[in-house]
Design a protein around this motif. Structure first.
Motif, PDB file in Angstrom:
ATOM      1  N   GLU A 190       0.856  -1.138   0.098  1.00 46.35           N
ATOM      2  CA  GLU A 190       0.043   0.120  -0.168  1.00 46.35           C
ATOM      3  C   GLU A 190       0.939   1.497  -0.083  1.00 46.35           C
ATOM      4  O   GLU A 190       0.635   2.303  -0.669  1.00 46.35           O
ATOM      5  CB  GLU A 190      -0.966   0.000   1.255  1.00 46.35           C
ATOM      6  CG  GLU A 190      -2.066  -0.929   1.111  1.00 46.35           C
ATOM      7  CD  GLU A 190      -2.508  -1.162   2.415  1.00 46.35           C
ATOM      8  OE1 GLU A 190      -2.273  -0.832   3.344  1.00 46.35           O
ATOM      9  OE2 GLU A 190      -3.684  -2.196   2.411  1.00 46.35           O
ATOM     10  N   ARG A 209      -3.248   7.168  -5.999  1.00 49.40           N
ATOM     11  CA  ARG A 209      -3.387   6.085  -5.206  1.00 49.40           C
ATOM     12  C   ARG A 209      -3.396   6.268  -3.633  1.00 49.40           C
ATOM     13  O   ARG A 209      -4.201   5.852  -2.939  1.00 49.40           O
ATOM     14  CB  ARG A 209      -2.259   5.010  -5.519  1.00 49.40           C
ATOM     15  CG  ARG A 209      -2.430   3.505  -4.901  1.00 49.40           C
ATOM     16  CD  ARG A 209      -3.751   3.187  -5.524  1.00 49.40           C
ATOM     17  NE  ARG A 209      -3.936   2.947  -7.014  1.00 49.40           N
ATOM     18  CZ  ARG A 209      -5.402   3.228  -7.497  1.00 49.40           C
ATOM     19  NH1 ARG A 209      -6.357   3.478  -6.571  1.00 49.40           N
ATOM     20  NH2 ARG A 209      -5.258   3.375  -8.933  1.00 49.40           N
ATOM     21  N   ALA A 264      -3.970   9.221  -2.083  1.00 50.50           N
ATOM     22  CA  ALA A 264      -4.912  10.278  -1.826  1.00 50.50           C
ATOM     23  C   ALA A 264      -5.641  10.010  -0.357  1.00 50.50           C
ATOM     24  O   ALA A 264      -5.756  10.548   0.589  1.00 50.50           O
ATOM     25  CB  ALA A 264      -5.741  10.898  -2.817  1.00 50.50           C
ATOM     26  N   ARG A 265      -6.293   8.816  -0.529  1.00 51.70           N
ATOM     27  CA  ARG A 265      -7.172   8.440   0.695  1.00 51.70           C
ATOM     28  C   ARG A 265      -6.447   8.261   1.845  1.00 51.70           C
ATOM     29  O   ARG A 265      -7.010   8.405   2.798  1.00 51.70           O
ATOM     30  CB  ARG A 265      -8.140   7.285  -0.039  1.00 51.70           C
ATOM     31  CG  ARG A 265      -9.460   7.776  -0.648  1.00 51.70           C
ATOM     32  CD  ARG A 265     -10.108   6.639  -1.115  1.00 51.70           C
ATOM     33  NE  ARG A 265     -10.757   5.849  -0.180  1.00 51.70           N
ATOM     34  CZ  ARG A 265     -11.137   4.231  -0.298  1.00 51.70           C
ATOM     35  NH1 ARG A 265     -11.424   4.154  -1.498  1.00 51.70           N
ATOM     36  NH2 ARG A 265     -11.631   3.850   0.679  1.00 51.70           N
ATOM     37  N   TYR A 266      -5.219   7.587   1.653  1.00 48.67           N
ATOM     38  CA  TYR A 266      -4.621   6.967   2.661  1.00 48.67           C
ATOM     39  C   TYR A 266      -3.993   8.387   3.401  1.00 48.67           C
ATOM     40  O   TYR A 266      -3.860   8.289   4.542  1.00 48.67           O
ATOM     41  CB  TYR A 266      -3.320   6.337   2.180  1.00 48.67           C
ATOM     42  CG  TYR A 266      -2.336   5.984   3.043  1.00 48.67           C
ATOM     43  CD1 TYR A 266      -2.444   4.968   4.135  1.00 48.67           C
ATOM     44  CD2 TYR A 266      -0.952   6.496   3.058  1.00 48.67           C
ATOM     45  CE1 TYR A 266      -1.136   4.878   4.904  1.00 48.67           C
ATOM     46  CE2 TYR A 266      -0.091   6.663   3.932  1.00 48.67           C
ATOM     47  CZ  TYR A 266      -0.232   5.672   4.654  1.00 48.67           C
ATOM     48  OH  TYR A 266       0.907   5.504   5.819  1.00 48.67           O
ATOM     49  N   VAL A 300      -5.176  11.162   3.446  1.00 48.69           N
ATOM     50  CA  VAL A 300      -6.341  12.110   4.085  1.00 48.69           C
ATOM     51  C   VAL A 300      -6.615  11.305   5.431  1.00 48.69           C
ATOM     52  O   VAL A 300      -6.737  11.817   6.655  1.00 48.69           O
ATOM     53  CB  VAL A 300      -7.531  12.285   3.417  1.00 48.69           C
ATOM     54  CG1 VAL A 300      -8.535  12.757   4.066  1.00 48.69           C
ATOM     55  CG2 VAL A 300      -7.224  13.073   1.926  1.00 48.69           C
ATOM     56  N   ARG A 301      -6.893   9.944   5.252  1.00 45.20           N
ATOM     57  CA  ARG A 301      -7.034   9.032   6.448  1.00 45.20           C
ATOM     58  C   ARG A 301      -6.235   9.107   7.385  1.00 45.20           C
ATOM     59  O   ARG A 301      -6.514   9.295   8.829  1.00 45.20           O
ATOM     60  CB  ARG A 301      -7.254   7.501   5.945  1.00 45.20           C
ATOM     61  CG  ARG A 301      -7.947   6.752   6.894  1.00 45.20           C
ATOM     62  CD  ARG A 301      -7.891   5.553   6.494  1.00 45.20           C
ATOM     63  NE  ARG A 301      -6.908   4.515   6.125  1.00 45.20           N
ATOM     64  CZ  ARG A 301      -6.386   3.960   5.364  1.00 45.20           C
ATOM     65  NH1 ARG A 301      -6.883   3.447   4.456  1.00 45.20           N
ATOM     66  NH2 ARG A 301      -5.055   3.298   5.439  1.00 45.20           N
TER      67      ARG A 301
END
Lengths: 244, 314
Positions: A121, B24, B26-28, B30-31
């Motif tokens: 990830e 890929r 971006a969400r990570y 922000v979280r």
């Protein structure tokens, strides 16, 4: 980016997987950890680096994935001089070199599965690829049934398997294990070393530092012995203490 | 084990397909950024509060300066030059002077005010309770020409030019009050900006400290990210997001306070004296909103970048 990795043993012109050329490391405090160390590790080899604590084994490993740089000399990985690698290319090197440690370095609040997936990830792997790849490496290390467990719920040997799975998840051609059995009892140590050996057989170059005489002597792989920062012995099918 | 070296590789080295990490991740980011804000709890609140105080100073300065600027503008529109004439000029002299005044550049109109008219105007100003004609032995007010001016910037030059004419006693530029107002507006803007910059530095220091806590809390994770080959920016982004959230949080709070206070003040003022040329709250709102948000974002992002530079050794 590091490309053109060695295509396997036998290709005559192929560069070594790892090559040290007259590498020395002197810390600012004046302590000399490595002195004029030179050796080659070919693709598909399994090599033990042995020697008493504090002889520069870890420093040597760190130079391969550019956590340390030599004071002089060159370190080539897959033919590329990593001491001159621009900082922004270091992450790309590290995706091609798996690293395993004595203390596992797992995230305690993530499950075994999540710890392995984390490596994918944070390097921007497409989510659709993550599941299959994690499953694949957990199968390789034999930990798929325990994938939902937190590190605290796993035995030391199982934790080391998770960390090996994480090191393999980028499918690196080279795997470094720095004292992987240092925290394990003899039986578990033997399991882990057999696992590393199996990984090697399947086509990954493996370098293991250890001061575990028993496993070195049973496995009879190439042994590079360090003492006082110098190579005192480099022997194919060697023993921990030398001799035949 | 001779078979080992001859075994063909089953897991050949292949370049894995990867989409671009920023999209890929971006969400990570922000979280993790939100996670950082939550993890630091009170410290995040403190950082956002200092940012808010900083932006309150900026917000108040902006609103006051804009209002004064508005006042200055409305006064500027009424700008004129008054040219006072010597006593005892005849109609011929007046015609000559009028002619020369009309030819000055920038003059849009020339109105004659006689001594009597001047006194009458002054009488209106003082009110009916005092009769000036009874009070004064003679009319002390001079006759004058009032010049309409097309551009407020010209009034000084016009007053000087008028003063140079024969038979002219003096000339006064009506813009002097405006000049003072413009000057005051400038000083308020300057002081507001200086206070903002000073306070912004304090806010940034606190954000740096807050982010440092996050770096410390996540040090194991960061170490592993480095080892498995995450790029430096991938590791930095969550901290930048955390700083941005803190900064924008502070800005929103400041916006509520300044906006609310100004609206309350304007409604009060309008009820008391409707003629005060204050800007309507909705006129102020837009500029204020984006300026405060931008500053909040700037403070937050700069603070986190500083923290990342100092405490995240990549």
């Amino acid at each position: 980016m590091i490309q053109d990795w060695p295509r396997g043993a036998g290709a005559a012109a192929a560069p070594a997987m790892v090559e040290f050329e007259q590498v020395s490391k002197i810390y600012p405090t004046g302590i000399e950890v490595l002195r004029e160390v030179s050796f080659r590790i070919e693709p598909d080899e399994f090599v033990f680096v042995v020697g008493p604590t504090g002889t520069g084994k870890s420093t040597l490993m760190k130079m391969v994935y550019r956590e340390e740089t030599p004071s002089s000399g060159r370190v080539l990985v897959a033919g590329r001089d990593v001491t001159r690698l621009p900082a922004r290319q270091v992450p790309l090197l590290r995706r091609r070199v798996g690293v395993v440690f004595q203390d596992f370095k797992l995230l305690p609040r993530k499950t075994a599965w999540e710890n392995v997936a984390f490596a994918l990830e944070v390097t921007g792997t497409h989510p659709s690829e993550v599941e299959g790849r994690v499953q694949e490496v957990l199968d390789v290390v034999g930990l798929a049934p325990r994938s939902g467990a937190l590190p605290g719920e796993l035995s030391a040997g199982e934790q080391q398997r998770v960390s090996i799975a994480r090191a393999l998840v980028h499918r690196p051609p080279l795997l470094l294990a720095d004292e992987p059995t240092g925290n394990l009892d003899p039986d578990t140590s033997w399991d882990i070393v057999q696992l590393l050996s199996r990984i090697n057989v399947q086509g990954t170059t493996v370098v293991v530092t250890t001061h575990d005489k028993m496993i070195v002597d049973i496995l009879r792989k190439r042994v590079i012995a360090l003492e006082g920062g110098e190579i005192v012995r480099d022997q194919p099918r060697g023993l921990y203490a030398g001799g035949h | 084990m001779p078979a080992v070296t001859e075994t063909p590789r089953t897991r050949r080295v292949t370049a894995s397909r990867r989409s671009s990490p920023p999209a890929r991740g971006a969400r990570y980011f922000v979280r993790e950024g939100i996670e950082g804000v939550k993890r630091n709890g009170l410290m995040s609140v403190a950082a956002a509060t200092v940012t808010m105080v900083t932006l309150l100073a900026l917000g108040v300065a902006l609103v006051v300066a804009d209002s004064l600027g508005q006042l200055a503008q409305s006064l500027e529109r009424k700008v004129q030059v008054v040219v006072y004439l010597r006593e005892g000029l005849g109609a011929g002299d007046l015609a000559v002077i009028r002619d020369r005044l009309e030819r000055l550049p920038g003059v849009t109109g020339v109105t004659y005010v006689s001594k009597d008219e001047a006194l009458a105007q002054f009488q209106t100003t003082v009110g009916a309770r005092v009769n000036l004609r009874d009070l004064l032995p003679s009319n002390p007010l001079p006759a004058s020409f009032i010049l309409g001016v097309d551009d407020p910037a010209r009034v000084r030059a016009l007053a000087a030019a008028a003063r140079a004419l024969p038979q002219v006693e003096g000339a006064r530029a009506g813009a002097e009050a405006v000049d003072r107002l413009v000057e005051v507006t400038r000083v308020i803007r300057l002081a507001g900006t200086a206070a903002t910059v000073g306070l912004a530095l304090v806010a940034m220091l606190i954000i740096v400290t807050t982010i440092r806590l996050t770096v410390f809390a996540r040090r194991e994770e960061i170490e592993i990210m480095r080892l498995v080959g995450a790029t430096a920016w991938f590791i930095r982004w969550p901290f930048v997001v955390e700083g941005a959230i803190t900064g924008i949080g502070g800005a929103l709070a400041a916006l509520l306070v300044v906006g609310g206070a100004y609206a309350w003040l304007v409604w009060g003022a309008r009820a008391a004296s409707p003629w005060v040329p204050l800007l309507a709250p909705e006129q102020v709102a837009l500029a204020l909103t984006w300026k405060l948000l931008l500053w909040g974002l700037l403070i937050g992002v700069l603070g986190s970048l500083l923290a990342v530079r100092r405490h995240l050794h990549l």
